[in-house]
Motif scaffolding. Structure first.
Motif, PDB file in Angstrom:
ATOM      1  N   GLY A  54       0.834  -1.191   0.000  1.00  0.00           N
ATOM      2  CA  GLY A  54       0.000   0.000   0.000  1.00  0.00           C
ATOM      3  C   GLY A  54       0.871   1.243   0.000  1.00  0.00           C
ATOM      4  N   PRO A  55       0.279   2.438   0.012  1.00  0.00           N
ATOM      5  CA  PRO A  55       1.062   3.672  -0.008  1.00  0.00           C
ATOM      6  C   PRO A  55       2.128   3.713   1.078  1.00  0.00           C
ATOM      7  CG  PRO A  55      -1.252   4.155  -0.362  1.00  0.00           C
ATOM      8  CD  PRO A  55      -1.171   2.698  -0.029  1.00  0.00           C
ATOM      9  N   ALA A  56       3.358   3.981   0.689  1.00  0.00           N
ATOM     10  CA  ALA A  56       4.541   4.002   1.574  1.00  0.00           C
ATOM     11  C   ALA A  56       4.875   2.611   2.096  1.00  0.00           C
ATOM     12  CB  ALA A  56       4.378   4.998   2.715  1.00  0.00           C
ATOM     13  N   LYS A  57       3.871   1.869   2.556  1.00  0.00           N
ATOM     14  CA  LYS A  57       4.103   0.533   3.108  1.00  0.00           C
ATOM     15  C   LYS A  57       4.701  -0.412   2.056  1.00  0.00           C
ATOM     16  CE  LYS A  57       0.119   0.797   6.270  1.00  0.00           C
ATOM     17  NZ  LYS A  57       0.498   0.084   7.492  1.00  0.00           N
ATOM     18  N   GLY A  58       4.206  -0.298   0.816  1.00  0.00           N
ATOM     19  CA  GLY A  58       4.743  -1.137  -0.242  1.00  0.00           C
ATOM     20  C   GLY A  58       6.209  -0.864  -0.499  1.00  0.00           C
ATOM     21  N   VAL A  59       6.602   0.402  -0.378  1.00  0.00           N
ATOM     22  CA  VAL A  59       8.016   0.753  -0.541  1.00  0.00           C
ATOM     23  C   VAL A  59       8.831   0.158   0.605  1.00  0.00           C
ATOM     24  CG1 VAL A  59       9.667   2.639  -0.830  1.00  0.00           C
ATOM     25  CG2 VAL A  59       7.344   2.885  -1.709  1.00  0.00           C
ATOM     26  N   PRO A  91       5.559   8.947  -9.901  1.00  0.00           N
ATOM     27  CA  PRO A  91       6.213   7.743  -9.368  1.00  0.00           C
ATOM     28  C   PRO A  91       6.588   7.835  -7.896  1.00  0.00           C
ATOM     29  CG  PRO A  91       7.723   8.964 -10.787  1.00  0.00           C
ATOM     30  CD  PRO A  91       6.371   9.589 -10.958  1.00  0.00           C
ATOM     31  N   GLY A  92       6.614   9.049  -7.349  1.00  0.00           N
ATOM     32  CA  GLY A  92       6.942   9.201  -5.939  1.00  0.00           C
ATOM     33  C   GLY A  92       5.886   8.632  -5.008  1.00  0.00           C
ATOM     34  N   VAL A  93       4.673   8.378  -5.538  1.00  0.00           N
ATOM     35  CA  VAL A  93       3.606   7.832  -4.692  1.00  0.00           C
ATOM     36  C   VAL A  93       3.103   6.477  -5.199  1.00  0.00           C
ATOM     37  CG1 VAL A  93       2.845  10.067  -3.821  1.00  0.00           C
ATOM     38  CG2 VAL A  93       1.838   9.165  -5.922  1.00  0.00           C
ATOM     39  N   TRP A  94       3.770   5.895  -6.198  1.00  0.00           N
ATOM     40  CA  TRP A  94       3.390   4.558  -6.635  1.00  0.00           C
ATOM     41  C   TRP A  94       3.557   3.584  -5.479  1.00  0.00           C
ATOM     42  CZ3 TRP A  94       6.162   3.985 -12.044  1.00  0.00           C
ATOM     43  CH2 TRP A  94       5.567   4.868 -12.943  1.00  0.00           C
ATOM     44  N   GLU A 380       3.826  -3.968   7.844  1.00  0.00           N
ATOM     45  CA  GLU A 380       5.023  -3.545   7.127  1.00  0.00           C
ATOM     46  C   GLU A 380       5.937  -2.701   8.025  1.00  0.00           C
ATOM     47  OE1 GLU A 380       1.424  -4.038   4.570  1.00  0.00           O
ATOM     48  OE2 GLU A 380       1.883  -2.811   6.332  1.00  0.00           O
ATOM     49  N   GLU A 381       5.328  -1.762   8.767  1.00  0.00           N
ATOM     50  CA  GLU A 381       6.121  -0.962   9.702  1.00  0.00           C
ATOM     51  C   GLU A 381       6.802  -1.860  10.738  1.00  0.00           C
ATOM     52  OE1 GLU A 381       2.718   1.912   8.520  1.00  0.00           O
ATOM     53  OE2 GLU A 381       3.036  -0.238   8.702  1.00  0.00           O
ATOM     54  N   LEU A 430       2.941   4.840   8.427  1.00  0.00           N
ATOM     55  CA  LEU A 430       3.750   5.461   7.390  1.00  0.00           C
ATOM     56  C   LEU A 430       2.863   5.982   6.262  1.00  0.00           C
ATOM     57  CD1 LEU A 430       6.959   3.291   6.964  1.00  0.00           C
ATOM     58  CD2 LEU A 430       6.842   5.771   7.230  1.00  0.00           C
ATOM     59  N   LEU A 431       3.174   7.172   5.788  1.00  0.00           N
ATOM     60  CA  LEU A 431       2.495   7.796   4.658  1.00  0.00           C
ATOM     61  C   LEU A 431       3.564   8.421   3.762  1.00  0.00           C
ATOM     62  CD1 LEU A 431      -0.116   9.748   6.807  1.00  0.00           C
ATOM     63  CD2 LEU A 431      -0.611   7.666   5.504  1.00  0.00           C
ATOM     64  N   THR A 432       3.311   8.496   2.465  1.00  0.00           N
ATOM     65  CA  THR A 432       4.295   9.137   1.588  1.00  0.00           C
ATOM     66  C   THR A 432       4.466  10.608   1.956  1.00  0.00           C
ATOM     67  OG1 THR A 432       2.530   9.502  -0.031  1.00  0.00           O
ATOM     68  CG2 THR A 432       3.924   7.576  -0.354  1.00  0.00           C
TER      69      THR A 432
END
Length: 630
Positions: A54-59, A91-94, A380-381, A430-432
């Motif tokens: 998910g957002p940020a978590k996937g990264v 791409p910064g929020v993919w 994820e965190e 976590l959030l972008t």
């Protein structure tokens, strides 16, 4: 009477997502490790949503994989569906997201734990931490067993003094009615550790065969070759993926909440803990967004081996009779059969400002904490913290400097930096938007940012490292090729792009410069460059992003360089803040509490202002002129 004494290098308490990553990292780095858990078969369980990413978590999951963790591989191997979220934006929020088979995911991780060299799974309840001179030397179990250790990692999740709530009914229990324990909370309090009381919750699970899906909108996965792990080479075609579905709540749903609000544990005064702002209960949504008549609800399959649907977005602490009415007010839920009712859960966690950036507790040497005990939310965190805590528990007993990822180079580093310097007043997610460097901390470049650390630490082995070097070399060669190839106005590609209205080529232009134009479809360009046919989708995507956003990325990297300059201004460990002249009393207290290691870290502490930093710099230049780079 003591029944048994075991001696190991490291004990990890709790086998959730944080504990598994910590234990695997420790064992893979060569340390004899025990993973202590309440159950043998509840390894990396998913008591809440059956998904990863998910957002940020996937990264974060991509970062875990780049450093050498296991979550990405597990998510790929057990996914029901894969999607790239926010693909219509920059791409910064993919964000990559997997709908997971929660049963297979847990079994995957259990298999990894049971077959990992240097790692033993022990079933038991930790009763006390054994300390000597403020250093952990062992763990006492409820049944009298003792595990002696050199370091320990505490990853207790939501199991500390936890209470389940449904309306006015309460139950002393961990997630899903499991065991809870008060012992470690009491131990930490006795050691002077400040505890917080947080709350989270989970929605109902319902029988899939009792839902009329014709009243829902199908949400399929994607056929793109998406994966969290660099090692993943096979992908599930979309026709074999399991779809999710989307529905909306009704006016009746809202009315049921409004008419019964005081019956909610959340609003009836039963719950003391603070809940997550970004994952609120449904009744909280109705109150906070009173003008909205409906809310999105996602229907997510939990496992191929279970006929159950996770009702995403419908978390509640309402009593069962009200939950039943709420569910039957949803489209397609008129004849719903409930497999598991929703609940809220309160639990103990610590104030994370008591941690070092290595995740070692300041008050107890060699004791590291990771996951929801540090005030975070999310699998994820937790896994990201667990990986770092496990690595640093090993490095501490090896007398090596801790591995502290920077906030400028990873979301994991950003999260830890936020926790330690800012603390938490609610479960941290976590959030972008938390990152100053979103264009640099992308989903597609985790390996380039972090794999070198995993290699140096010893978690990235030869084969994967060599594959990455080849991957990187091919990208660099591809970029150079694009700079060398030129297109003219009369060439076939120029005619095609002009006819499509994507680009009007009036003079010679390199393929590199052509790709800079945002209107140009990169697939058309690559069609005319057969030399790039050997590159993967991920490699081509990385190339396009770096070409199109070259100027923005360059500016962000310059900002990061300025940030790292402040990080290099080291604050000596022996500094006495009472000696710093003209420093505000609040700043003096905060500096003493956090004990920042650099001026950059000091500036990010909540409550510190520029004048405080200026006074600190004056003092450091005067007092430590020969010892620092100030």
């Amino acid at each position: 009477m003591l029944k048994e004494i075991k001696k190991v290098d490291i004990v990890v308490i709790g086998a959730g997502h944080a504990g598994v990553e910590a234990a695997l990292a420790s064992a893979r780095m060569g340390c004899k490790t025990i993973l202590l858990n309440l159950y043998k078969d509840r390894i990396a369980a998913m008591p809440c949503n059956p998904s990863i990413g998910g957002p940020a978590k996937g990264v974060v999951v991509r970062e875990i994989d780049a450093i050498g963790g296991e979550m990405g591989k597990a998510a790929d191997a057990t996914s029901l569906q894969m999607k790239l979220l926010n693909s219509s934006r920059g791409p910064g929020v993919w964000a990559l997201r997997a709908q997971s088979d929660k049963v297979k995911y847990s079994k995957y991780m259990q298999n990894k734990v049971e077959n990992q060299e240097n790692l033993e799974l022990v079933v038991g309840i930790a009763k006390d931490l054994i300390l000597k001179d403020s250093k952990i030397v062992g763990v006492l179990l409820m049944d009298g067993r003792v595990i002696e250790c050199n370091s320990a990692v505490l990853t207790t999740g939501t199991y500390l003094s936890s209470i389940l709530h449904r309306g006015s009914e309460t139950e002393k229990s961990g997630p899903d009615g499991e065991i809870t324990t008060n012992y470690l909370s009491d131990t930490l309090r006795k050691k002077g550790i400040k505890l917080l009381r947080f709350k989270t919750g989970t929605p109902p699970r319902v029988r899939a065969d009792s839902i009329d899906f014709s009243k829902a909108t199908m949400e399929p996965g994607t056929d793109a070759n998406l994966a969290f792990s660099f090692s993943t080479k096979t992908y599930t075609p979309v026709k074999n993926q399991i779809p999710c579905h989307l529905i909306y709540t009704t006016k009746e749903t809202k009315s049921i909440i409004e008419d019964n609000l005081k019956k909610s544990a959340m609003y009836g005064g039963t719950i003391d803990g603070i809940g997550p702002r970004y994952c609120p209960s449904f009744e909280d949504k109705v109150v906070r967004f009173s003008s909205k008549e409906q809310h999105q609800i996602f229907l997510e399959p939990e496992s191929l081996s279970m006929d159950t649907i996770y009702v995403q977005g419908f978390s509640t602490s309402m009593p069962i009779d009200i939950q039943d009415k709420m569910l039957r007010s949803l489209p397609g839920f008129e004849n719903v059969i409930v497999d598991k009712w929703a609940y809220a859960i309160e639990y103990d966690c610590i104030d994370p400002t008591q941690l070092k950036l290595s995740l070692e507790l300041k008050g107890i040497d060699n004791l590291f904490l990771a996951g929801q005990i540090n005030g975070t939310s999310g699998y994820e965190e937790a896994a990201g913290q667990g990986l770092i805590a496990g690595i640093n528990a090993v490095r501490k007993i090896q007398n090596k400097e801790p591995f502290i990822p920077k906030r400028s180079e990873s979301y994991i580093g950003l999260m830890i930096d936020d926790l330690v310097n800012k603390g938490v007043v609610e479960p941290y997610r976590l959030l972008t938007s938390r990152s100053e460097y979103r264009l640099t901390l992308r989903n597609d470049n985790a390996e380039f940012r972090l794999k070198k650390y995993g290699r140096d630490i010893g978690l990235i082995k030869d084969q994967e490292w060599n594959e990455f070097l080849k991957f990187e070399k091919e990208i660099n060669e591809g970029i150079e090729l694009l700079k060398s190839i030129r297109f003219t106005p009369k060439m076939e590609i120029a005619v095609e792009l002009n006819n499509l209205g994507q680009s009007n080529i009036t003079q010679g232009i390199s393929a590199y410069q052509l790709l800079k134009q945002p209107t140009v479809d990169s697939k058309i360009v690559f069609k005319y460059i057969p030399q790039l046919n050997n590159l993967s989708h991920n490699q081509l995507q990385y190339i396009v992003i770096n070409i199109r956003f070259e100027g923005y990325i360059k500016k962000e990297l310059e900002t990061i360089q300025r940030f790292e300059k402040s990080e290099s201004k080291i604050i000596p460990a022996d500094i006495v803040y009472n000696d710093v002249e003209n420093l505000a009393t609040e700043a003096r207290q905060l500096f003493e509490k956090i004990r920042p290691t650099s001026v950059g870290q000091a500036s990010r502490i909540t409550g510190i202002n520029p004048a405080d930093i200026q006074m600190l710099l004056f003092y450091l230049r005067k007092k430590y002129a020969q010892k620092t780079t100030i």
